[in-house]
Design an enzyme around this catalytic site. Structure first.
Site, PDB file in Angstrom:
ATOM      1  N   ASP A 117     119.501 -42.685  16.146  1.00 28.50           N
ATOM      2  CA  ASP A 117     120.599 -43.267  15.819  1.00 28.50           C
ATOM      3  C   ASP A 117     121.695 -42.568  16.892  1.00 28.50           C
ATOM      4  OD1 ASP A 117     121.203 -40.515  15.267  1.00 28.50           O
ATOM      5  OD2 ASP A 117     121.176 -40.954  13.210  1.00 28.50           O
ATOM      6  N   ASP A 126     113.132 -32.544  31.764  1.00 25.91           N
ATOM      7  CA  ASP A 126     114.329 -33.355  31.654  1.00 25.91           C
ATOM      8  C   ASP A 126     115.323 -32.353  31.164  1.00 25.91           C
ATOM      9  OD1 ASP A 126     112.494 -33.635  29.210  1.00 25.91           O
ATOM     10  OD2 ASP A 126     114.120 -34.576  28.280  1.00 25.91           O
ATOM     11  N   ARG A 164     118.699 -33.917  36.573  1.00 23.83           N
ATOM     12  CA  ARG A 164     117.750 -33.212  36.136  1.00 23.83           C
ATOM     13  C   ARG A 164     116.477 -33.257  36.721  1.00 23.83           C
ATOM     14  NH1 ARG A 164     118.817 -34.116  29.943  1.00 23.83           N
ATOM     15  NH2 ARG A 164     120.814 -35.111  30.014  1.00 23.83           N
ATOM     16  N   GLY A 210     119.884 -40.668  25.490  1.00 23.42           N
ATOM     17  CA  GLY A 210     119.716 -41.501  24.367  1.00 23.42           C
ATOM     18  C   GLY A 210     120.835 -41.372  23.275  1.00 23.42           C
ATOM     19  N   ARG A 211     121.504 -40.319  23.329  1.00 20.75           N
ATOM     20  CA  ARG A 211     122.535 -40.053  22.468  1.00 20.75           C
ATOM     21  C   ARG A 211     123.914 -39.404  23.299  1.00 20.75           C
ATOM     22  NH1 ARG A 211     121.266 -34.910  18.361  1.00 20.75           N
ATOM     23  NH2 ARG A 211     120.167 -33.689  19.604  1.00 20.75           N
TER      24      ARG A 211
END
Length: 457
Positions: free
Chosen positions: A126, A258, A187, A93-94
């Site tokens: 973000d 994860d 993972r 996600g980032r």
């Protein structure tokens, strides 16, 4: 200066898996890129230490593709258990993987990011990283490497010029992008996703990729046997990881499935802490209200994560060989924790019973006396326990007399104070950066950590 530099050997093995395992993404266009940390020692292992600062910043802040490796960044797909609750809405996600290369031994290394922008898996995030978070990750990975923990390496930290709002620290705060180097980013949660989707072909492909590219073993062609073999390898590596955390006094904080690399290499340092004393109940994450990932429960947590890999691999294999592999975790952990603690004590192993007795006596004395972990291992390195250690330590002192030192104490590190990483130390380093843009305490700490690592080796 880098030692034993290697030639640059690009790779693109990840592309062989196909696009059902990842999503092509683009890096954020940051307002600025100010180089704050470059790890030439790690870079020299893959032929990247020759980059000048401008080339480095373009590669690791603007993500201009490195020659002959992945053509662009890839956000990996995975699921996972988070505090024992299954979450199918995960993925990078980032961060993303943007390059692969091989070291001098031929092992595959990934370059991955943290804070590089949003991806399809960002959800409401973000996609950014605070500069403080980046500084903390560099400190954690350097300390763990020095203490013998298998860990990802922080390769680069670049400040990116954005003001970030966070709910758990003073905001707005400075931003950064981190590049880490690790032996793969596959993972346990990567396998859980395929089991969730009932994707047997994908599972077989990922098992084969992991054996071949991350373990250096050719798949045998029989999917069930390969799955059982992979689980056996992962159980061994993760048992070693758990043991190395204990010997280092390290608390990862978030041992979700994860966050467990199938190579047994520690990575992704968020709310980590080093325990100052041998307190099994000590936690690192303020939100770990049940102490699920407390210091003393980390072996249990990692074993539980390995069980989730076994459950996933039932898509390919019968339960019996998978259970047999899982059942070896405890014995492997006991052997590994003995080896890790003896290594930190600076003595040579003897036999399993003697080693176990010494380790148990050491743990008991640390726990009951409240002696600092780093203080004790610093003082006892080489097998000699100073006289100021009282009668509570008599059993440890007696057992140590039977051991030969594996190294002496001539390195200058042993003439100083222990190199510890308390939360106060981290906060003082960050305060100097935050208040005065003074990076000298950060640099000095890296030098001290590396000196400790050299002394331990």
């Amino acid at each position: 200066m880098p030692t034993n530099p290697q030639a640059y050997r690009p790779a693109a093995a990840l592309l062989t898996l196909g696009d059902r395992f990842y999503d092509p993404v683009a890096a954020a266009d940051f307002p600025e890129t100010r180089l704050r940390f470059r790890n030439d020692r790690a870079a020299s292992q893959v032929g990247l230490e020759t980059l000048d600062d401008g080339e480095w910043t373009r590669a690791f802040g603007r993500f201009v593709p490195l020659p002959d490796t992945l053509p662009g960044p890839l956000a990996l797909r995975y699921h996972g258990h988070q505090f024992r609750h299954y979450n199918p809405d995960l993925g990078d996600g980032r961060g993303f993987t943007f390059a692969q290369m091989r070291d001098g031994a031929g092992r595959l290394l990934d370059l991955g990011t943290k804070g590089s922008g949003t991806t399809p898996w960002s959800r409401a995030g973000d996609g950014r990283l605070t500069l403080k978070g980046g500084v903390r990750e560099v400190l954690a990975s350097e300390m763990l490497e020095a203490l013998g923990v298998p860990t990802s390496r922080s390769l680069s930290l670049i400040e990116t010029g954005e003001a970030l709002v966070r709910g758990d620290e003073p905001s707005p705060t400075r931003s950064a992008v981190l590049v880490r180097m690790s032996h793969g980013h596959i993972r346990i949660g990567s396998f859980q996703r395929l089991a969730y989707l009932r994707d047997a072909d994908g599972m077989a492909a990922l098992v084969a990729y992991t054996l071949r590219e991350l373990y250096g073993e050719e798949p045998g062609g029989e999917q069930a046997a390969d799955a059982a073999r992979l689980l056996d390898r992962v159980v061994g590596r993760t048992a070693t990881l758990a043991a190395s955390y204990m010997a280092a006094g390290f608390v990862h904080g978030v041992l979700n499935s994860d966050n467990i690399n199938v190579t047994g290499e520690s990575f992704d340092y968020g709310p980590w802490r080093f325990a100052q004393t041998w307190d099994p109940d000590f936690t690192a994450a303020y939100f770990d209200h049940q102490g699920l990932y407390a210091f003393g429960r980390q072996p249990e947590a990692i074993h539980w994560d390995a069980m989730q890999l076994a459950v996933s691999l039932r898509l390919l294999a019968d339960s019996a060989p998978l259970i047999a592999a899982l059942d070896t975790f405890a014995d492997r952990y006991q052997a590994a924790v003995s080896a890790a603690i003896l290594w930190r004590l600076g003595v040579r192993p003897r036999d399993a019973d003697s080693d176990r007795a010494l380790v148990q006596a050491t743990e008991k004395a640390l726990r009951t006396t409240g002696t600092g972990i780093d203080r004790f291992f610093h003082d006892a390195f080489g097998g000699g326990l100073p006289h100021r250690y009282g009668p509570e330590w008599d059993n440890v002192r007696t057992l140590l007399t039977a051991y030969d030192p594996r190294s002496d104490r001539t390195h200058p590190h042993w003439r100083g104070e222990p190199c510890a990483m308390s939360i106060d130390t981290v906060e003082a380093i960050w305060a100097a950066i935050d208040e005065r843009d003074d990076w000298s305490p950060f640099a000095a700490k890296i030098d001290a950590i590396r000196a400790m690592g050299a002394a331990l080796r």
